[in-house]
Design an enzyme around this catalytic site. Structure first.
Site, PDB file in Angstrom:
ATOM      1  N   ASP A   1       0.870  -1.172   0.000  1.00 48.96           N
ATOM      2  CA  ASP A   1       0.000   0.000   0.000  1.00 48.96           C
ATOM      3  C   ASP A   1       0.911   1.228   0.000  1.00 48.96           C
ATOM      4  OD1 ASP A   1      -2.285   1.637   0.202  1.00 48.96           O
ATOM      5  OD2 ASP A   1      -2.131   1.668   2.384  1.00 48.96           O
TER       6      ASP A   1
ATOM      7  N   ASP B   1      -2.164   1.130   7.198  1.00 54.04           N
ATOM      8  CA  ASP B   1      -1.296   0.879   6.037  1.00 54.04           C
ATOM      9  C   ASP B   1      -0.947  -0.601   5.916  1.00 54.04           C
ATOM     10  OD1 ASP B   1      -0.965   3.731   5.252  1.00 54.04           O
ATOM     11  OD2 ASP B   1      -0.034   3.835   7.226  1.00 54.04           O
TER      12      ASP B   1
ATOM     13  N   GLU C   1      -1.490  -1.372  -4.766  1.00 55.05           N
ATOM     14  CA  GLU C   1      -2.749  -0.667  -4.976  1.00 55.05           C
ATOM     15  C   GLU C   1      -2.543   0.468  -5.966  1.00 55.05           C
ATOM     16  OE1 GLU C   1      -6.320   0.174  -2.098  1.00 55.05           O
ATOM     17  OE2 GLU C   1      -4.706   1.599  -1.704  1.00 55.05           O
TER      18      GLU C   1
END
Length: 170
Positions: free
Chosen positions: A11, A143, A71
């Protein structure tokens, strides 16, 4: 006989880049590790990107994943923040690519759908479902949790994605 596939989900973020590692054997998922790589906000941008690179490279070296997923970036109203996030995302893609891994990308809504069943949801729903899917999962902060969700999304979608990536490379 099936082999275990170790997946890292990333992420990306300039201040905090979350990472999560799972293993998939058949249809079962197992938590391996998760964490966050941080950069020092007092440093210049290039130095911060180096911190993210070095931290992720250490994670890759320590856990030796077979596949990676990142992502996709969403565009927000602040163009400067979006550009910086894009640079951090570049590091998140570069590190596993330099280690020889193909890097799959997933939209935030696809990640949420894979984990909680719908494309829109709250962080608390993701955290709860991570504990349902992998009871031994440990994560500190959003996160690392988001990175685990990205890894799970890839575990569920990897066959289609790896076939598509192989076709593009071939």
């Amino acid at each position: 006989m099936q082999s275990t596939i170790r997946i890292i989900g990333i992420d990306p973020g300039l201040r905090r880049t979350g990472w999560g590692i799972i293993e998939r054997l058949g249809n079962s998922l197992r938590f391996v590790a998760s964490g966050t790589v941080t950069s020092d906000g007092e440093m210049d941008l290039a130095s911060r990107l180096c911190q993210l690179h070095d931290g992720l490279a250490e994670v890759m070296h320590s856990y030796q994943p077979h596949e990676a997923a990142v992502e996709q970036t969403f565009v927000n109203k602040d163009a400067t923040a979006t550009l910086k996030l894009g640079q951090a995302r570049g590091i998140a893609m570069l590190v596993p690519a330099r280690a020889g891994l193909r890097v799959a990308e997933y939209a935030p809504n696809a990640v949420k759908k894979a984990v909680i069943g719908v494309g829109h949801g709250e962080k608390q729903q993701i955290h709860m479902m991570l504990k349902v899917l992998m009871p031994k999962a440990e994560f500190k902060g959003n996160d690392a949790a988001d990175a685990l969700a990205i890894a799970i999304c890839h575990a569920h979608n990897r066959q289609a994605v790896t076939s598509r990536l192989a076709a593009l490379a071939g």
